[in-house]
Scaffold this motif. Structure first.
Motif, PDB file in Angstrom:
ATOM      1  N   GLU A 106       0.839  -1.181   0.000  1.00  0.00           N
ATOM      2  CA  GLU A 106       0.000   0.000   0.000  1.00  0.00           C
ATOM      3  C   GLU A 106       0.881   1.239   0.000  1.00  0.00           C
ATOM      4  O   GLU A 106       1.819   1.349   0.763  1.00  0.00           O
ATOM      5  N   SER A 107       0.546   2.177  -0.858  1.00  0.00           N
ATOM      6  CA  SER A 107       1.255   3.446  -0.918  1.00  0.00           C
ATOM      7  C   SER A 107       0.251   4.562  -0.722  1.00  0.00           C
ATOM      8  O   SER A 107      -0.770   4.625  -1.420  1.00  0.00           O
ATOM      9  N   ASN A 140      -0.247  11.776  11.792  1.00  0.00           N
ATOM     10  CA  ASN A 140      -0.428  10.342  11.602  1.00  0.00           C
ATOM     11  C   ASN A 140      -1.764   9.946  12.226  1.00  0.00           C
ATOM     12  O   ASN A 140      -1.888   9.834  13.437  1.00  0.00           O
ATOM     13  N   GLU A 144      -2.036   1.693  11.791  1.00  0.00           N
ATOM     14  CA  GLU A 144      -1.101   0.639  11.445  1.00  0.00           C
ATOM     15  C   GLU A 144       0.284   1.224  11.193  1.00  0.00           C
ATOM     16  O   GLU A 144       0.436   2.437  11.058  1.00  0.00           O
ATOM     17  N   ASN A 145       1.262   0.345  11.113  1.00  0.00           N
ATOM     18  CA  ASN A 145       2.644   0.787  10.958  1.00  0.00           C
ATOM     19  C   ASN A 145       2.988   1.038   9.489  1.00  0.00           C
ATOM     20  O   ASN A 145       2.749   0.193   8.634  1.00  0.00           O
ATOM     21  N   TYR A 146       3.555   2.201   9.242  1.00  0.00           N
ATOM     22  CA  TYR A 146       4.003   2.584   7.902  1.00  0.00           C
ATOM     23  C   TYR A 146       5.419   3.134   8.013  1.00  0.00           C
ATOM     24  O   TYR A 146       5.866   3.540   9.088  1.00  0.00           O
ATOM     25  N   TYR A 147       6.117   3.144   6.894  1.00  0.00           N
ATOM     26  CA  TYR A 147       7.404   3.809   6.857  1.00  0.00           C
ATOM     27  C   TYR A 147       7.375   4.868   5.768  1.00  0.00           C
ATOM     28  O   TYR A 147       6.608   4.785   4.811  1.00  0.00           O
ATOM     29  N   LYS A 211      14.585   3.253   5.317  1.00  0.00           N
ATOM     30  CA  LYS A 211      13.196   3.263   5.740  1.00  0.00           C
ATOM     31  C   LYS A 211      13.055   3.962   7.088  1.00  0.00           C
ATOM     32  O   LYS A 211      13.538   3.475   8.104  1.00  0.00           O
ATOM     33  N   ILE A 213      10.583   5.112   9.984  1.00  0.00           N
ATOM     34  CA  ILE A 213       9.267   4.797  10.522  1.00  0.00           C
ATOM     35  C   ILE A 213       8.445   6.077  10.673  1.00  0.00           C
ATOM     36  O   ILE A 213       8.943   7.104  11.122  1.00  0.00           O
ATOM     37  N   LYS A 291       4.508   3.815   2.889  1.00  0.00           N
ATOM     38  CA  LYS A 291       4.199   2.469   2.422  1.00  0.00           C
ATOM     39  C   LYS A 291       4.078   1.531   3.605  1.00  0.00           C
ATOM     40  O   LYS A 291       4.732   1.688   4.618  1.00  0.00           O
ATOM     41  N   LYS A 292       3.252   0.524   3.413  1.00  0.00           N
ATOM     42  CA  LYS A 292       3.097  -0.518   4.426  1.00  0.00           C
ATOM     43  C   LYS A 292       3.291  -1.858   3.738  1.00  0.00           C
ATOM     44  O   LYS A 292       2.682  -2.126   2.699  1.00  0.00           O
ATOM     45  N   ASN A 294       3.008  -5.943   4.319  1.00  0.00           N
ATOM     46  CA  ASN A 294       2.573  -7.050   5.171  1.00  0.00           C
ATOM     47  C   ASN A 294       3.204  -8.332   4.682  1.00  0.00           C
ATOM     48  O   ASN A 294       3.334  -8.570   3.490  1.00  0.00           O
TER      49      ASN A 294
END
Length: 297
Positions: A106-107, A140, A144-147, A211, A213, A291-292, A294
């Motif tokens: 995901e972007s 934010n 969920e976690n994204y970088y 990357k 966070i 982006k994330k 998984n």
């Protein structure tokens, strides 16, 4: 019957052949195994997983192949002494390897878009002073976690100043947020990035090599304008100019907050941070792309 068996025994000796069984680890015969003598195809194993080898043949290597098993190679002399060969299933090779399948990446662009009326503002831009730092707080609101994958800076094509200013370089970085004052705290990237808009591009997009966070409290996108000495090689008609940056959104925008501060050369220090909304200045159009990724085993 005894006479027949004796005859078969002497026939085998005379022909100098050895019957070899090809089996799985659980002793199940493997049929249709390809047999090669020195890379030359010779035969396949039968339904009982059997093939014959003649010791009088002058070959160096023998090779067994099958689509479901690992290749087996041995010296031709040694193979004659072997009564059975056990092949290893290819799937067993994967049992010790961690298989990771990447799901859809995901972007998301956290980058402000101007309203309809703002698109018609020809000179909606800002030329900061030398030694100025411009900061935009990107919130934010995700769970969920994204970088952070990319930094995006909008530098307009049309200015109320010389056109050449759209290609002047500037410095980019990211800054953490002071969770108490909510102001920019310190730079995050190890080194500043020198960026400039190329002719024909709408934005300056900077891919990050590492990357970073995206923190829960958000992050600041920093644009820094160095002192005039930095622009010695970028004079326009023998004059010094600073880059121009697009301004959008009303000062009451809840989605994004902009700040700036200037460097006092006499005191050799920066001033305090000023919030644009309190200075009747719109927000800068700086943002990020996140982006994330998984994984599932």
């Amino acid at each position: 019957m005894r006479i027949i068996l004796i005859a078969l025994f002497y026939t085998t000796i005379m022909c100098g052949q050895n019957k070899i069984f090809v089996l799985t680890k659980s002793d199940v015969p493997i049929s249709d195994v390809n047999i090669y003598y020195d890379s030359i195809y010779v035969q396949k194993t039968d339904l009982n997983g059997v093939f014959n080898v003649n010791k009088d043949l002058n070959h160096k290597k023998i090779k067994l192949t099958h689509i479901g098993f690992k290749d087996y190679t041995a010296n031709f002399v040694d193979i004659y002494k072997i009564q059975k060969i056990v092949l290893t299933e290819k799937i067993e090779e994967l049992e010790t390897v961690e298989i990771i399948q990447t799901k859809k990446i995901e972007s998301i662009k956290l980058f402000p878009t101007p309203g309809v009326l703002e698109r018609f503002k020809t000179f909606n831009n800002f030329n900061p002073s030398f030694g100025t730092q411009l900061c935009v707080h990107v919130k934010n609101t995700l769970n969920e976690n994204y970088y952070i994958y990319k930094i995006i800076i909008s530098v307009r094509k049309t200015y109320n100043c010389p056109k050449e200013t759209e290609n002047l370089p500037f410095i980019v970085n990211l800054m953490s947020i002071d969770t108490i004052s909510k102001l920019p705290l310190k730079k995050i990237l190890e080194s500043d990035i020198i960026a400039r808009k190329e002719i024909g591009e709408d934005y300056v997009e900077i891919n990050l090599s590492k990357k970073e966070i995206f923190p829960p409290e958000g992050i600041f996108v920093l644009v820094e304008i160095p002192n005039s000495n930095f622009y010695d090689n970028y004079t326009i008609k023998n004059k010094y100019y600073t880059p121009s940056f697009e301004l959008i959104l009303h000062k009451t925008s809840k989605n994004i907050n902009s700040y700036y501060r200037t460097y006092n050369y006499e005191l050799s220090e920066y001033s305090e941070w000023y919030e644009n909304s309190k200075q009747s200045i719109p927000n800068f159009r700086f943002g990020i792309e996140i982006k994330k990724i998984n994984y599932e085993k």
